[in-house]
Design a protein around this motif. Structure first.
Motif, PDB file in Angstrom:
ATOM      1  N   ALA A  73       0.816  -1.280   0.021  1.00 41.12           N
ATOM      2  CA  ALA A  73       0.188  -0.455  -0.461  1.00 41.12           C
ATOM      3  C   ALA A  73       0.955   1.389  -0.383  1.00 41.12           C
ATOM      4  O   ALA A  73       1.993   1.203   0.927  1.00 41.12           O
ATOM      5  CB  ALA A  73      -0.962  -0.094   0.815  1.00 41.12           C
ATOM      6  N   TRP A 116       4.941  -3.405  -6.545  1.00 38.89           N
ATOM      7  CA  TRP A 116       3.950  -3.674  -5.615  1.00 38.89           C
ATOM      8  C   TRP A 116       3.354  -5.064  -5.741  1.00 38.89           C
ATOM      9  O   TRP A 116       4.001  -6.074  -6.831  1.00 38.89           O
ATOM     10  CB  TRP A 116       2.643  -3.508  -7.236  1.00 38.89           C
ATOM     11  N   GLN A 119      -3.091  -7.435  -5.085  1.00 36.19           N
ATOM     12  CA  GLN A 119      -4.019  -6.982  -4.328  1.00 36.19           C
ATOM     13  C   GLN A 119      -3.157  -5.891  -4.134  1.00 36.19           C
ATOM     14  O   GLN A 119      -3.780  -5.595  -2.746  1.00 36.19           O
ATOM     15  CB  GLN A 119      -4.369  -7.714  -3.824  1.00 36.19           C
ATOM     16  N   ALA A 121      -2.765  -1.335  -2.722  1.00 33.34           N
ATOM     17  CA  ALA A 121      -3.907  -0.350  -3.407  1.00 33.34           C
ATOM     18  C   ALA A 121      -2.966   0.835  -2.822  1.00 33.34           C
ATOM     19  O   ALA A 121      -2.315   1.111  -1.933  1.00 33.34           O
ATOM     20  CB  ALA A 121      -4.876  -0.180  -1.907  1.00 33.34           C
ATOM     21  N   ALA A 155      -6.096   5.295 -11.430  1.00 26.72           N
ATOM     22  CA  ALA A 155      -6.916   4.094 -11.334  1.00 26.72           C
ATOM     23  C   ALA A 155      -7.024   2.880 -12.674  1.00 26.72           C
ATOM     24  O   ALA A 155      -7.148   1.954 -13.039  1.00 26.72           O
ATOM     25  CB  ALA A 155      -8.070   4.286 -10.944  1.00 26.72           C
ATOM     26  N   VAL A 162      -3.201  -2.064  -9.303  1.00 27.41           N
ATOM     27  CA  VAL A 162      -3.635  -1.298  -7.955  1.00 27.41           C
ATOM     28  C   VAL A 162      -4.646  -1.190  -8.248  1.00 27.41           C
ATOM     29  O   VAL A 162      -4.879   0.071  -9.167  1.00 27.41           O
ATOM     30  CB  VAL A 162      -1.803  -0.551  -7.994  1.00 27.41           C
ATOM     31  N   ARG A 163      -5.375  -0.964  -6.848  1.00 28.12           N
ATOM     32  CA  ARG A 163      -6.390  -0.802  -6.193  1.00 28.12           C
ATOM     33  C   ARG A 163      -6.021   1.570  -6.066  1.00 28.12           C
ATOM     34  O   ARG A 163      -5.375   1.453  -5.469  1.00 28.12           O
ATOM     35  CB  ARG A 163      -6.819  -0.915  -5.539  1.00 28.12           C
ATOM     36  N   ASN A 165      -7.566   5.325  -4.732  1.00 27.94           N
ATOM     37  CA  ASN A 165      -8.772   5.471  -4.979  1.00 27.94           C
ATOM     38  C   ASN A 165      -8.157   6.643  -4.231  1.00 27.94           C
ATOM     39  O   ASN A 165      -7.038   7.423  -3.572  1.00 27.94           O
ATOM     40  CB  ASN A 165     -10.022   4.912  -3.680  1.00 27.94           C
ATOM     41  N   LEU A 208     -10.914   1.541   2.158  1.00 28.16           N
ATOM     42  CA  LEU A 208      -9.513   1.781   1.170  1.00 28.16           C
ATOM     43  C   LEU A 208      -8.960   0.912   0.934  1.00 28.16           C
ATOM     44  O   LEU A 208      -8.787   0.341  -0.386  1.00 28.16           O
ATOM     45  CB  LEU A 208     -10.129   3.078   0.690  1.00 28.16           C
ATOM     46  N   LEU A 209      -8.412   0.403   1.711  1.00 24.04           N
ATOM     47  CA  LEU A 209      -7.252   0.058   1.488  1.00 24.04           C
ATOM     48  C   LEU A 209      -7.446  -1.752   1.565  1.00 24.04           C
ATOM     49  O   LEU A 209      -7.452  -2.885   0.633  1.00 24.04           O
ATOM     50  CB  LEU A 209      -6.193  -0.993   2.385  1.00 24.04           C
ATOM     51  N   ASP A 212     -11.647  -4.875  -2.049  1.00 23.16           N
ATOM     52  CA  ASP A 212     -11.574  -5.370  -2.848  1.00 23.16           C
ATOM     53  C   ASP A 212     -11.975  -4.968  -4.225  1.00 23.16           C
ATOM     54  O   ASP A 212     -10.946  -4.861  -5.646  1.00 23.16           O
ATOM     55  CB  ASP A 212     -11.010  -6.281  -2.867  1.00 23.16           C
ATOM     56  N   THR A 215     -12.587   0.935  -6.385  1.00 25.12           N
ATOM     57  CA  THR A 215     -11.156   1.592  -7.722  1.00 25.12           C
ATOM     58  C   THR A 215     -12.237   2.572  -8.083  1.00 25.12           C
ATOM     59  O   THR A 215     -13.014   2.362  -8.662  1.00 25.12           O
ATOM     60  CB  THR A 215     -10.322   0.821  -7.881  1.00 25.12           C
TER      61      THR A 215
END
Length: 237
Positions: A73, A116, A119, A121, A155, A162-163, A165, A208-209, A212, A215
């Motif tokens: 993250a 990364w 999953q 974020a 995004a 990577v998500r 937000n 948000l983390l 899943d 995004t």
């Protein structure tokens, strides 16, 4: 292995609270700071100094990132908030805000390309001023709006990897220099009507983390200030 998170602007205020929160949750925290770091030493904490308005400092920070292996993250939290009236040079004033709020997150994110984890974020801390202009802080507002737009582009670009937000804080935590009159004026423009504290942003980051399926979103954490009736704030009977 502990999850790893990079938090920029983690030396004080909101960034410090976020760093302490994720340390308490068992994360390994890479905490960037500019001039002052109030974080206590911790086995799972590594602090990295860099002035994000200086390109050589940003590059040095990026060069250190591979030494921390992968990241689960990132929270782009670093910020500068300077009124236009304090600027003696308009170009430098705008460039300062742009470098801290837009250019450095973009360069850091590019450097994270091979780092990364699955999953992962990323959260970018914008401001409700990204959508509500404030003529006293035009450089700040414009650069936060650019950060927000760039984040939504990321995004798209990082989909499946990577998500990404955005959080728009509002009147969350007052500073010591804010007097009672100022505080009451700001809270009168909030639907919740009370100071929420940095914990409100921490809860939003936690969500948000972990979410899943989320995004490309912009989350306002402002006590409802964005949708408060600004007509009533301007005109009285």
């Amino acid at each position: 292995m502990a999850k790893r998170i990079l938090i920029t602007g983690a030396g004080r205020r909101l960034g410090k609270v976020l760093a302490e929160h994720y340390l308490a949750q068992g994360w390994f925290v890479v905490a960037h700071y500019n001039s002052a770091c109030e974080l206590a030493e911790h086995n799972n904490l590594s602090c990295v100094q860099a002035d994000l308005s200086r390109r050589d400092d940003v590059q040095r920070l990026c060069d250190e990132l591979p030494s921390f292996s992968q990241f689960d993250a990132v929270i782009h939290n670093a910020s500068c908030f300077i009124p236009d009236t304090s600027a003696s040079d308009t170009l430098q004033h705008f460039e300062l805000h742009y470098r801290v709020h837009v250019e450095s997150p973009a360069v850091i994110t590019a450097a994270l390309g091979p780092l990364w984890s699955d999953q992962a974020a990323m959260i970018c801390i914008s401001d409700i001023y990204a959508d509500i202009p404030n003529q006293r802080f035009s450089a700040y507002c414009a650069s936060k709006a650019a950060l927000q737009n760039w984040s939504l582009s990321m995004a798209q670009r990082l989909k499946g990897l990577v998500r990404v937000n955005v959080i728009q804080p509002g009147p969350i935590q007052f500073l010591p220099e804010h007097d009672d009159a100022y505080r009451q004026k700001v809270l009168s423009q909030s639907l919740v009507g009370k100071e929420l504290g940095y914990g409100a942003i921490v809860k939003a980051c936690d969500y948000l983390l972990a979410a899943d399926a989320v995004t490309g979103s912009v989350m306002r954490v402002d006590g409802g200030r964005f949708v408060a009736n600004r007509y009533d704030q301007t005109f009285t009977d």
